[in-house]
Motif scaffolding. Structure first.
Motif, PDB file in Angstrom:
ATOM      1  N   ALA A 173       0.851  -1.412   0.183  1.00  0.00           N
ATOM      2  CA  ALA A 173      -0.493  -0.082  -0.264  1.00  0.00           C
ATOM      3  C   ALA A 173       0.779   1.088   0.069  1.00  0.00           C
ATOM      4  N   HIS A 174       0.423   2.054  -0.182  1.00  0.00           N
ATOM      5  CA  HIS A 174       1.142   3.760  -0.413  1.00  0.00           C
ATOM      6  C   HIS A 174       2.091   3.727   0.802  1.00  0.00           C
ATOM      7  N   SER A 196       1.159   6.256   3.322  1.00  0.00           N
ATOM      8  CA  SER A 196       0.653   6.820   3.543  1.00  0.00           C
ATOM      9  C   SER A 196      -0.606   5.970   4.434  1.00  0.00           C
ATOM     10  N   HIS A 197      -0.575   4.651   4.112  1.00  0.00           N
ATOM     11  CA  HIS A 197      -1.827   3.799   4.223  1.00  0.00           C
ATOM     12  C   HIS A 197      -1.913   3.629   5.948  1.00  0.00           C
ATOM     13  N   HIS A 215     -10.306  -3.053   4.043  1.00  0.00           N
ATOM     14  CA  HIS A 215      -9.234  -2.207   3.040  1.00  0.00           C
ATOM     15  C   HIS A 215     -10.022  -2.496   1.533  1.00  0.00           C
ATOM     16  N   ASP A 255      -2.354   6.069  -4.917  1.00  0.00           N
ATOM     17  CA  ASP A 255      -4.210   6.270  -4.036  1.00  0.00           C
ATOM     18  C   ASP A 255      -3.726   5.422  -2.746  1.00  0.00           C
ATOM     19  N   ASP A 256      -4.005   6.098  -1.623  1.00  0.00           N
ATOM     20  CA  ASP A 256      -4.047   5.896  -0.247  1.00  0.00           C
ATOM     21  C   ASP A 256      -4.829   4.848   0.558  1.00  0.00           C
ATOM     22  N   ARG A 257      -5.561   4.992  -0.417  1.00  0.00           N
ATOM     23  CA  ARG A 257      -6.970   3.400   0.153  1.00  0.00           C
ATOM     24  C   ARG A 257      -6.855   2.154  -0.246  1.00  0.00           C
ATOM     25  N   VAL A 273      -4.936  -1.358  -1.268  1.00  0.00           N
ATOM     26  CA  VAL A 273      -4.195  -2.828  -0.535  1.00  0.00           C
ATOM     27  C   VAL A 273      -3.795  -3.255  -2.115  1.00  0.00           C
TER      28      VAL A 273
END
Length: 300
Positions: free
Chosen positions: A172-173, A175-176, A192, A241-243, A245
């Motif tokens: 993931a990003h 910032s996740h 998620h 996208d930080d949302r 996975v």
């Protein structure tokens, strides 16, 4: 014999049971799909599907015809492949079929080694999680398959090579929010938005079991993934996208991890993937043998 489009229309509609879904899968309009199905029915001489709103199941004769249609498609692909071989008149082309998790982990290093030995080699690689590899090998559509063959029935004329089990990872990003938790459970991962290649029924069973094997777990897995694609270049681009996975192999995310934009998520329990390579037994083609040996060297 049915043409390719009418035959594909019959097989896809039989699988989906819905004209709109089948048309979308085939990449044609609803009208075109209906026309292809009508052409098939006109040629065989009987009705193949019930026409009902939202549910177009096979008729009794349609169900009897379905295995014949599958056999026709296999034979058609085999003929196309043999014609291509005659046209090319060159066995330096190796056709490889594989699942989405293997291109960077196994195919790329094997091809690099093979090209160092024989620079004139050519490759055609089909990446598709929905492949029926044994049937494709038997019909000569592909020369070698690399992917998950754990639950594939044994075939007498197929040579199998096992690779060491590998753990599937999730990324993931940076910032996740999952990265803030340290080690997380699969339940937390799948709470998620999740993106991955096609999850066939054995993958779904494995994930369901890892989530506890309950009916609730099966229902959660039923709606996965939220984004499905066998194109990992596309999947990894979604990590902007930080949302989201994304599940895959470590090599898939290596460049993004090195660049600092993506981090791997430590999960428990881990899901392992059984990787195999397969080819027709008794083949005597130098190019195929060379690639096979390079794949074998990755197991040592």
């Amino acid at each position: 014999m049915l043409g390719e489009n009418p035959l594909s229309a019959v097989l896809i509609l039989a699988e989906t049971g819905n004209f709109q879904d089948a048309a979308r899968r085939m990449g044609v309009s609803n009208a075109s799909l209906s026309r292809y199905v009508a052409m098939a029915e006109a040629q065989v001489g009987f009705t193949l599907f019930h026409r009902k709103r939202g549910n177009s199941g096979l008729t009794r004769k349609g169900a009897e015809f379905l295995p014949v249609a599958r056999k026709l498609q296999t034979e058609m692909h085999a003929c196309d492949r043999q014609i291509a071989h005659i046209r090319e008149n060159n066995r330096q082309i190796v056709h490889i079929g594989c699942g989405p998790l293997t291109p960077r982990t196994l195919i790329k290093p094997a091809l690099r080694k093979a090209l160092q030995i024989s620079p004139e080699l050519r490759f055609r690689i089909a990446v598709d999680a929905r492949q029926a590899p044994i049937e494709m090998l038997e019909s000569n559509e592909i020369d070698i398959y690399v992917g998950d063959l754990t639950h594939t029935p044994e075939a007498e004329n197929i040579e199998l090579m096992m690779f060491e089990k590998r753990a599937v990872v999730f990324a993931a990003h940076v910032s996740h929010p999952l990265h803030k938790a340290g080690g997380v459970t699969l339940n937390e991962v799948f709470s998620h938005p999740f993106a991955s290649p096609h999850l066939h029924k054995h993958w779904r069973a494995a994930v369901t079991q890892a989530l506890g094997g309950t009916e609730e777990a099966a229902e959660r897995v039923r709606v996965l993934p939220q984004v499905e694609s066998d194109d990992y270049a596309f999947l990894t681009s979604l990590l902007e996208d930080d949302r989201l996975v994304v599940g895959g192999m470590p090599e898939t995310f290596a460049e993004l991890v090195a660049a600092g934009s993506v981090k791997l998520i430590e999960t428990r329990p881990q899901i392992t993937w059984n990787i195999c390579a397969a080819r027709k037994a008794g083949q005597e083609h130098q190019a195929i043998d060379l690639v096979w040996q390079q794949l074998r060297s990755l197991t040592e």
